[in-house]
Design an enzyme around this catalytic site. Structure first.
Site, PDB file in Angstrom:
ATOM      1  N   TYR A   1       0.946  -4.705  11.990  1.00  0.00           N
ATOM      2  CA  TYR A   1       0.897  -3.252  11.745  1.00  0.00           C
ATOM      3  C   TYR A   1       1.729  -2.466  12.755  1.00  0.00           C
ATOM      4  O   TYR A   1       2.449  -1.538  12.397  1.00  0.00           O
ATOM      5  CB  TYR A   1      -0.550  -2.748  11.732  1.00  0.00           C
TER       6      TYR A   1
ATOM      7  N   HIS B   1       0.838  -1.214   0.000  1.00  0.00           N
ATOM      8  CA  HIS B   1       0.000   0.000   0.000  1.00  0.00           C
ATOM      9  C   HIS B   1       0.873   1.266   0.000  1.00  0.00           C
ATOM     10  O   HIS B   1       0.546   2.259   0.644  1.00  0.00           O
ATOM     11  CB  HIS B   1      -0.930   0.039   1.221  1.00  0.00           C
TER      12      HIS B   1
ATOM     13  N   ASN C   1     -10.324  -2.537   2.863  1.00  0.00           N
ATOM     14  CA  ASN C   1     -10.055  -2.520   1.426  1.00  0.00           C
ATOM     15  C   ASN C   1     -11.341  -2.227   0.669  1.00  0.00           C
ATOM     16  O   ASN C   1     -12.420  -2.182   1.270  1.00  0.00           O
ATOM     17  CB  ASN C   1      -9.521  -3.886   0.969  1.00  0.00           C
TER      18      ASN C   1
ATOM     19  N   HIS D   1      -3.171   0.924  12.234  1.00  0.00           N
ATOM     20  CA  HIS D   1      -2.955  -0.360  12.913  1.00  0.00           C
ATOM     21  C   HIS D   1      -4.334  -0.939  13.259  1.00  0.00           C
ATOM     22  O   HIS D   1      -5.136  -0.265  13.913  1.00  0.00           O
ATOM     23  CB  HIS D   1      -2.117  -0.124  14.173  1.00  0.00           C
TER      24      HIS D   1
HETATM   25  C1  HEM Z   1      -8.110  -8.298   5.167  1.00  0.00           C
HETATM   26  C2  HEM Z   1      -6.870  -8.215   4.884  1.00  0.00           C
HETATM   27  C3  HEM Z   1      -6.120  -6.929   4.801  1.00  0.00           C
HETATM   28  C4  HEM Z   1      -6.559  -5.654   4.573  1.00  0.00           C
HETATM   29  C5  HEM Z   1      -7.963  -5.199   4.361  1.00  0.00           C
HETATM   30  C6  HEM Z   1      -5.412  -4.785   4.609  1.00  0.00           C
HETATM   31  C7  HEM Z   1      -5.462  -3.419   4.408  1.00  0.00           C
HETATM   32  C8  HEM Z   1      -4.372  -2.581   4.464  1.00  0.00           C
HETATM   33  C9  HEM Z   1      -4.386  -1.182   4.168  1.00  0.00           C
HETATM   34  C10 HEM Z   1      -5.589  -0.368   3.794  1.00  0.00           C
HETATM   35  C11 HEM Z   1      -3.128  -0.715   4.302  1.00  0.00           C
HETATM   36  C12 HEM Z   1      -2.661   0.703   4.020  1.00  0.00           C
HETATM   37  C13 HEM Z   1      -2.743   1.550   5.225  1.00  0.00           C
HETATM   38  C14 HEM Z   1      -2.387   2.961   4.853  1.00  0.00           C
HETATM   39  O1  HEM Z   1      -3.112   3.566   4.053  1.00  0.00           O
HETATM   40  O2  HEM Z   1      -1.391   3.489   5.380  1.00  0.00           O
HETATM   41  C15 HEM Z   1      -2.322  -1.823   4.689  1.00  0.00           C
HETATM   42  C16 HEM Z   1      -0.998  -1.751   4.922  1.00  0.00           C
HETATM   43  C17 HEM Z   1      -0.303  -2.772   5.432  1.00  0.00           C
HETATM   44  N1  HEM Z   1      -0.758  -4.058   5.666  1.00  0.00           N
HETATM   45 FE1  HEM Z   1      -2.556  -4.780   5.355  1.00  0.00          FE
HETATM   46  N2  HEM Z   1      -4.306  -5.530   4.879  1.00  0.00           N
HETATM   47  C18 HEM Z   1      -4.711  -6.846   5.008  1.00  0.00           C
HETATM   48  C19 HEM Z   1      -3.962  -7.913   5.338  1.00  0.00           C
HETATM   49  C20 HEM Z   1      -2.747  -7.782   5.869  1.00  0.00           C
HETATM   50  C21 HEM Z   1      -2.035  -8.837   6.487  1.00  0.00           C
HETATM   51  C22 HEM Z   1      -2.540 -10.257   6.688  1.00  0.00           C
HETATM   52  C23 HEM Z   1      -0.860  -8.304   6.896  1.00  0.00           C
HETATM   53  C24 HEM Z   1       0.262  -8.954   7.631  1.00  0.00           C
HETATM   54  C25 HEM Z   1       0.213 -10.102   8.249  1.00  0.00           C
HETATM   55  C26 HEM Z   1      -0.827  -6.919   6.491  1.00  0.00           C
HETATM   56  C27 HEM Z   1       0.216  -6.057   6.662  1.00  0.00           C
HETATM   57  C28 HEM Z   1       0.249  -4.761   6.230  1.00  0.00           C
HETATM   58  C29 HEM Z   1       1.407  -3.911   6.351  1.00  0.00           C
HETATM   59  C30 HEM Z   1       2.747  -4.302   6.927  1.00  0.00           C
HETATM   60  C31 HEM Z   1       1.050  -2.663   5.829  1.00  0.00           C
HETATM   61  C32 HEM Z   1       1.912  -1.415   5.714  1.00  0.00           C
HETATM   62  C33 HEM Z   1       1.506  -0.488   6.824  1.00  0.00           C
HETATM   63  C34 HEM Z   1       2.286   0.806   6.841  1.00  0.00           C
HETATM   64  O3  HEM Z   1       3.495   0.789   6.622  1.00  0.00           O
HETATM   65  O4  HEM Z   1       1.651   1.853   7.100  1.00  0.00           O
HETATM   66  N3  HEM Z   1      -1.997  -6.623   5.887  1.00  0.00           N
HETATM   67  N4  HEM Z   1      -3.099  -2.947   4.782  1.00  0.00           N
END
Ligand code: HEM
Length: 729
Positions: free
Chosen positions: A387, A100, A173, A364
């Site tokens: 997160y 993202h 999402n 987070h």
């Molecule tokens: C339903 C499943 C998921 C959704 C809806 C989702 C949604 C999101 C969204 C919207 C962001 C962007 C946040 C922003 O705008 O700054 C993001 C970032 C991220 N997601 Fe997910 N994610 C999902 C699953 C996962 C899973 C399973 C993991 C890890 C086990 C994960 C790890 C991360 C990480 C590390 C970031 C980067 C955050 C940052 O650096 O700000 N996500 N996710």
């Protein structure tokens, strides 16, 4: 607890921090709407002053030349001014988000329609008179920070609520399901979809071997693949995307009663998408397409709005569905559990600084407030770990102190120090329990708003590294998605699979996707993709779609999936948009156009809330009734793909008929299903552009009846049956 303050109707003048005089150029083009949070940010803002200084506030007399031993001599280490400037520049970047990375954000507020206290204690849902400030970041997943806005990809929809009880992040999402059921597979999924590691190709695309290798070996991704191959993966604008919390969460009321909930954001601008060819062209013509639209619409005062909906399931009904509520690859069809709209979110203010706000905002899933709690969804459980971990790496241990992340309710605890600590904590005591500080800060009394994990009875069992058998039906809902689509949506999905698989080189991966995934979703889909890719459907049959070995007590198994349908999934069957505000109309001008008619048309379109731009061969003027008529944009810089509809006023058609760029403009609008309005003298232009005179959504006429029909057609968004994208003309 701090008293909630409603959004002030007329904000007080902000006490902006200035470095010297505030210049008049600092004035925003629109009066910006303030929330408690944007007002709280004001002292952290700084307008440019009149005098250049170092970071230590010392005046700088020459910022153009470094300090040298003599005028042609070597630069001196002593040059503190240059060293400070260059070293700061060298450290300007922070790691981009691991996923993202590309995004855009805006401020706004959420207001409930009525109190939801019976369901939840969560602060944003208590009082319809109280608005909760929000900051919302939309994103793509796979691309780097500088990638295009319109790839085929999932879009992030992350909402930070600055509630009176602390920060709540709803990190969702624009699709209601996910690729995997267990967070342990997330790094594999992301490594597979990101550019391949040897040559870092391709950027922001799933159409490559490693992604399809992974998903063809991961049948649980079948349902999400349907969403990803549908037009949901190429939303037209952020303001026309649905948003979903994806996981099943819990709402907890003041009596401690827990209910399951799925969160839905429903856009008031309707759910609208691009078509694939258009999306790829926009990537070249305006890679900032979605970001620009969000920014410009807010500057215009056309504020994007979404209603928040709850799908509520009582705890006793947890097992009544034919799937597991803890499985993030499943939806609860809206026909089974209706989405109840509980309030509205409005985005009404652009950030002042991209880096300070949009880049440094740190979401987070674990940021929740009293009244919201988690379930055992193993994907959610992993996210609760991931997160906070990634924010510590990307932004640092004091990320919560940055203005955009700071809670409106002050953080008060014994955590201390770390890089870039901003709070000056007073006193000797940084531990609990203590007597030297009178025991403060102390636990909140039971009556106060404090987070207490809801008491949940866990079934006894063995500690295992296993997937629940109730997670094993991977295809029913993928089939349900296909069954729920209209003819043109199926056409678009099959074409998307074909495009992606035609990019895949490895024969085994192509074959496995066809014969272990697609055939288990739907035979017609498999045959359409087979025809368009040349991948044979195995006549010897395919491995049976796995049937749940221990299905939940009732509900459909895959064998009955052909009957499953959920009309709410279809974009074609969505209610028409509540507003046309912000839709962009191209008014094509050529020499000989009727100037008076152009004026009347522009006024009518503006009245309908549409944003009309006149386009001519250059950004100068065209000749109209012997006089110059100024145009807004030059055709080479104003491509058809960035508009929603096209109108050709009388007199312009004959001049445009012989101009290849105008022909292409109109032809693309036709191919992409956009409403077109022309006057009868444009018949030659229509012919030259290859637009059939009987095309659906084409209006031929004059004056206000023409404009009225055109505006009505814009309300339909597109006429996607004109051209099959699977077998393009
Ligand atoms: C339903 C499943 C998921 C959704 C809806 C989702 C949604 C999101 C969204 C919207 C962001 C962007 C946040 C922003 O705008 O700054 C993001 C970032 C991220 N997601 Fe997910 N994610 C999902 C699953 C996962 C899973 C399973 C993991 C890890 C086990 C994960 C790890 C991360 C990480 C590390 C970031 C980067 C955050 C940052 O650096 O700000 N996500 N996710």
């Amino acid at each position: 607890m701090a008293k909630p303050v409603p959004i002030p109707a007329t904000p007080p003048p902000p006490p902006a921090r200035t470095a010297g005089q505030v210049t008049s150029s600092d004035k925003p083009p629109m009066p910006r709407q303030e929330t408690d949070k944007t007002l709280e940010l004001t002292p952290d803002k700084m307008a440019p002053g009149s005098m250049l200084t170092t970071n230590q506030g010392v005046g700088v007399s020459d910022d153009q030349n470094s300090l040298k031993a003599h005028v042609r001599g070597p630069t001196l280490l002593e040059d503190i001014l240059m060293r400070e400037k260059i070293t700061h520049f060298d450290h300007e970047r922070i790691p981009e988000r691991v996923v993202h990375a590309r995004g855009a954000a805006a401020h706004g507020f959420f207001q409930p329609y009525e109190s939801q206290a019976a369901l939840t204690m969560a602060a944003p849902f208590q009082d319809p008179k109280v608005a909760t400030p929000v900051f919302v970041r939309f994103s793509t997943v796979a691309g780097s920070r500088g990638s295009t806005d319109t790839p085929r990809d999932v879009r992030g929809f992350a909402v930070k609520f600055y509630t009176t009880d602390g920060v709540w992040d709803l990190v969702g999402n624009n699709m209601p399901v996910f690729f995997i059921q267990d967070a342990n597979k997330f790094p594999d999924l992301v490594h597979a979809v990101k550019p391949e590691p040897d040559n870092e190709i391709p950027q922001a695309q799933s159409a490559h071997d490693t992604f399809w290798d992974f998903v063809s070996l991961t049948p649980e991704s079948a349902h999400m693949l349907m969403w990803l191959m549908s037009d949901r993966a190429i939303p037209q604008r952020y303001a026309s995307m649905e948003g979903f919390g994806v996981h099943t969460f819990r709402l907890i009321n003041a009596e401690g009663v827990s209910r399951f909930v799925k969160f839905h954001w429903k856009p008031l601008k309707g759910v609208c998408s691009l078509v694939w060819e258009e999306a790829t062209l926009i990537s070249g013509k305006d890679p900032d397409f979605n970001r620009r639209d969000l920014w410009e619409s807010i500057e215009r005062g056309d504020f994007p709005e979404w209603e928040l909906g709850f799908q509520i399931v009582e705890e006793k009904d947890e097992l009544k569905f034919g799937f597991d509520l803890l499985d993030a690859t499943k939806i609860i069809p809206e026909e089974l559990v209706p989405v109840v709209k509980v309030g509205k979110m409005t985005l009404n203010r652009n950030p002042d600084n991209y880096f300070a706000e949009t880049e440094q905002v740190a979401f987070h899933t674990g940021h929740v407030v009293p009244g919201i709690d988690f379930t055992n969804d193993p994907l959610l459980q992993g996210r609760l770990f991931s997160y906070i971990d990634t924010q510590l790496r990307r932004v640092g241990p004091n990320f919560h102190e940055l203005p955009i992340n700071r809670s409106l309710k002050p953080a008060d605890n014994n955590q201390r120090d770390g890089f870039a600590r901003m709070t000056i904590n007073k006193g000797k005591v940084a531990y609990f329990p203590n007597s030297l500080a009178g025991g403060c800060p102390m636990h909140s009394p039971a009556a106060a708003a404090a987070f207490r994990s809801v008491a949940v009875k866990e079934a006894p069992g063995l500690k295992v590294r296993e997937r629940s058998p109730t997670f094993s039906d991977h295809f029913s809902q993928a089939t349900q998605f296909w069954n729920s689509m209209s003819d043109w949506e199926k056409d678009h999905i099959a074409a998307a699979f074909a495009f992606e698989l035609n990019q895949v080189v490895n024969e085994a991966v192509r074959d496995r996707t066809m014969n272990e995934i697609l055939v288990n979703i739907d035979a017609t889909l498999a045959n359409l993709v087979s025809e368009a890719t040349g991948i044979p459907v195995n006549p010897a049959g395919t491995p049976e779609a796995p049937t749940p070995s221990a299905p939940t007590p009732s509900g459909p198994l895959h064998k009955d999936a052909a009957k499953l349908r959920s009309p709410a999934l279809s974009q074609d069957k969505q209610p028409p948009p509540a507003t046309l505000l912000g839709r962009k109309v191209a008014v094509l001008l050529g020499n000989g156009v009727n100037a008076r008619e152009v004026g009347a048309i522009l006024a009518s379109l503006a009245n309908a809330g549409l944003v009309a731009e006149t386009i001519g061969p250059t950004a100068g003027a065209v000749e109209a009734s012997g006089k110059p008529l100024k145009v807004n944009r030059a055709a080479p810089n104003a491509p058809s793909v960035v508009y929603d509809a096209v109108l050709v006023p009388s007199g312009a058609g004959p001049a445009l008929a012989g101009w290849p760029l105008a022909q292409r403009f109109l032809h693309e609008a036709y191919r992409h299903g956009k409403p077109i309005a022309v006057t009868p003298d444009a018949d030659g232009f229509l012919k030259a552009a290859g637009v059939p005179a009987d095309a659906e959504g084409l209006s031929i006429g004059q004056g206000s009846p023409l404009v009225t029909e055109f505006v009505k057609n814009i309300g339909q968004h597109r006429f996607p049956r004109r051209v099959s994208v699977l077998k393009p003309i």
